[in-house]
Design an enzyme around this catalytic site. Sequence first.
Site, short mmCIF file in Angstrom:
data_model
loop_
_atom_site.label_atom_id
_atom_site.label_comp_id
_atom_site.label_asym_id
_atom_site.label_seq_id
_atom_site.Cartn_x
_atom_site.Cartn_y
_atom_site.Cartn_z
N ARG A 206 2.87 2.60 9.52
CA ARG A 206 1.94 3.25 10.43
C ARG A 206 2.81 3.91 11.37
NH1 ARG A 206 -1.36 -0.57 9.41
NH2 ARG A 206 -3.48 0.30 8.65
N SER B 78 6.77 -0.86 10.27
CA SER B 78 5.40 -0.64 9.50
C SER B 78 5.27 0.72 8.94
CB SER B 78 4.31 -0.95 10.82
OG SER B 78 3.26 -0.37 10.41
N MET C 194 0.87 -1.27 0.03
CA MET C 194 -0.07 -0.01 0.16
C MET C 194 0.98 1.25 -0.03
SD MET C 194 -3.33 -0.94 2.14
CE MET C 194 -2.65 -0.90 3.80
N GLY C 195 2.13 1.19 -0.46
CA GLY C 195 3.05 2.30 -0.35
C GLY C 195 3.56 2.55 1.00
N ALA C 196 4.24 3.77 1.24
CA ALA C 196 5.00 4.13 2.39
C ALA C 196 6.01 2.87 2.44
CB ALA C 196 3.98 4.31 3.42
N LEU C 197 6.84 2.72 1.60
CA LEU C 197 7.68 1.47 1.49
C LEU C 197 9.00 1.79 2.52
CD1 LEU C 197 8.07 0.62 -2.28
CD2 LEU C 197 6.25 -0.12 -0.50
N HIS C 198 9.20 0.70 3.38
CA HIS C 198 10.12 0.78 4.33
C HIS C 198 10.92 -0.56 4.11
CE1 HIS C 198 7.76 -2.19 6.38
NE2 HIS C 198 6.69 -1.29 6.57
N HIS D 59 9.65 -3.77 3.19
CA HIS D 59 8.85 -4.05 1.96
C HIS D 59 10.27 -4.16 0.95
CE1 HIS D 59 5.61 -1.39 3.23
NE2 HIS D 59 4.98 -2.18 2.81
#
Length: 259
Positions: free
Chosen positions: A187, A185, A30-34, A37
């Site tokens: 979040r 995460s 869902m994007g916001a890759l870290h 991912h």
Amino acid sequence: MKVHDNLAAWWEARDALARRGDSLGFVPTMGALHAGHASLISASVAGNAATVVSIYVNPTQFNNPDDLSNYPDTLDADLALAERLGADHVIRPTYDEVYADDYRYQISEKELSGILCGAHRPGHFDGVLTVVMKLLNIVRADRAYFGEKDYQQFLLIRDMARAFFLQTEILACTTVREEDGLALSSRNLNLSAAGRETAPTLNRLLRSGLDDEAVAGELAAAGFDVDYVVSREGRRFGAASLMNGELAVRLIDNVELGE
Ligand code: PAF
């Protein structure tokens, strides 16, 4: 790396891959890759001739509208990271494409989806399973990669793939953690400075020798709003939120017992 902002463009690329007979790995996000991912993308790049990453914030899996509207969006950085890691394609389908049926058709599961996160997030796993079924059919990969942080999600998707004879192998990759144990995460970006200091307590207590009830009590004492702490099938699962102003930032984690 090619970025496909609609499915028509992706179908053409998919046909070309099929003609070449290339093996295809898939990392749904869902994007916001870290870095979590990144480990999935790296596993896919290592194990397949080509890798596709999807970036799609799936509204049907958010039971809390605030969580959806505050979901981090870091598209430019995401694309740069995917390219650096060697992904070949990124697909970013629109809601109208993914849900042309307006969510009339849904996948639901009747046992595991009702406990742990499912008991606290009504409809969440219906949304996850439905979108993953759609994405797996859109991509038609040989292998798809999921993180163990969302272990319940992984089990549900693996078993769905078996139940519906999907041709994609569902693989799990180890949770990536900060040095202080906090599971990565998207979040985490929403935590306050104080919340970020408290957050690793979740992992520390899940790994402790305390029983589930005592862990939940300690988490509450540390300022968490606890959804659950449950041990089952050799793992201890926990979910708890920390407030950042008005926003509840929900963290989940799980550890192998005896780790
Ligand atoms: O784990 C996630 O990021 C999401 O649940 C997924 C699998 C991409 C489906 O939207």
